[in-house]
Scaffold this active site. Structure first.
Site: not given
Ligand code: ACO
Length: 331
Positions: A113, A258, A288
């Site tokens: 990224c 980004h 993204n």
């Molecule tokens: N749809 C529905 N439910 C989902 C999904 C989905 N797509 N994905 C995960 N869940 C569930 C999980 O299994 C979990 O269920 P559980 O509570 O029964 O175990 C629940 O939703 C919550 O999951 P979390 O991982 O705790 O969700 P969180 O609130 O942390 O959000 C997210 C996840 C959106 C990915 C967040 O952590 C985030 O944005 N992190 C940053 C990610 C990012 O920006 N990545 C790109 C970086 S850039 C690069 O270098 C490529």
């Protein structure tokens, strides 16, 4: 003093739109979950047979047209991507062949990224050093072939989309305008917070049939760790950039972040106490797009006529590695 500037800019996204509801048909997810956590509503997916150098080629042609240059004016290509055409050679070489300019130097930057900002700073340094005149910097991704669209991979698969952006970096006609300041950072201790280890060269052989059945071939992410580090590092680097460049927040017309996650950027804006409207976004339409996201957003903003000559823009990125950085430029 020579400054480099963006002489031309272009972008391209494939036409196929994939909504959150479309993803909900193939995995257990829903629009509300995705939108609430990321701001994403839809993304574009390239068709089978399309490489990231193909998307990059169209973006590059658009950037050259905008710069009133032709392929033959390009003397260096820097290609930032997380999803190269093949493991090797680099996608810059494939792009160069498609552009029909053999002999022109090619470099791939694999900084995910932050790849576009790392590439821009390399181009800036080469132009300032007088080594190259018109450097084509491309960020392009075809993520859609390398995402796990089962429930196992839903946390990552819903985030990413395909697309490309490109700029031509040349010497600025004015010492007042162009790239004013760049800052780059990395912290490899967190390499495994977001990674894909299909190319594990320590394994003999490096890919086995078993890998295809496990998570090994898909990107893996500790989303909470990425989020936590992103908001902290980005706030730090923005404040340091302002200090080093002796610029106040009011001087900045737009922040071009980004597009990893709308919530990350809103969180940073709130921590800095800057108006959220200053932080531009198009993640709702493209997801993204990693190395493509900044030039794609910059190009759209420019085409909408929102950027005037002389406007001060702050670009920032954070991504896998971890890697992060800023570019401050006067349009
Ligand atoms: N749809 C529905 N439910 C989902 C999904 C989905 N797509 N994905 C995960 N869940 C569930 C999980 O299994 C979990 O269920 P559980 O509570 O029964 O175990 C629940 O939703 C919550 O999951 P979390 O991982 O705790 O969700 P969180 O609130 O942390 O959000 C997210 C996840 C959106 C990915 C967040 O952590 C985030 O944005 N992190 C940053 C990610 C990012 O920006 N990545 C790109 C970086 S850039 C690069 O270098 C490529």
């Amino acid at each position: 003093m020579i400054r480099s500037h963006i002489k031309g800019i272009g972008s391209y996204v494939p036409p196929k739109v994939v909504t959150n509801d479309d993803l909900a048909k193939i995995m257990t997810t829903n629009h509300e979950w995705i939108h609430a956590r990321t701001g994403i509503e839809e993304r574009r997916f390239a068709e089978e047979g399309v490489f990231c150098s193909d998307l990059g080629l169209i973006a590059a042609r658009n950037a050259l047209k905008d710069a009133h240059l032709t392929e033959n004016d390009v003397d260096f290509i820097i290609f930032a991507t997380l999803s190269p055409d093949h493991h090797f050679p680099g996608s810059a070489c494939y792009l160069q062949a498609k552009m029909g300019i053999p002999g022109v130097a090619c470099l791939d930057v694999r900084n995910q990224c932050s790849g576009f900002l790392y590439s821009l700073s390399v181009a800036d340094a080469f132009v300032k050093a007088g080594m190259y005149k018109n450097i084509l910097v491309v960020g392009a991704e075809v993520h859609s072939s390398a995402l796990d669209f089962t429930d196992r991979g839903r946390d990552v698969a819903v985030l990413f989309g395909d697309g490309a952006g490109a700029v031509v970096v040349s010497a600025s006609p004015s010492p007042e305008r162009g790239i004013i300041y760049s800052e780059l950072h990395a912290d490899g201790r967190h390499a495994r917070a977001l990674y894909l280890d299909i190319w594990d060269i320590s394994k003999k052989p490096y890919i086995t049939e078993e890998d295809a059945k496990t998570r090994q071939i898909w990107p893996q992410m500790d989303g909470k760790t990425v989020f936590k580090h992103a908001v902290t590092r980005v706030e730090e680097v923005i404040l340091h950039t302002l200090e080093e460049a002796r610029v106040s927040p009011e001087d900045i017309k737009f922040v071009i972040p980004h597009q990893a996650n709308m919530r990350i950027n809103q969180f940073v804006a709130a921590k800095l106490k800057w108006p959220e409207e200053k932080f531009l976004h198009n993640i709702e339409r493209y997801g993204n797009t990693t190395a493509a996201s900044i030039p794609l957003l910059l190009d759209e903003t420019y085409r909408e006529g929102k950027i005037e000559p002389g406007d001060l823009l702050l670009l920032f990125a954070f991504g896998a590695g971890f890697t992060w950085g800023t570019t401050l430029l006067r349009w």
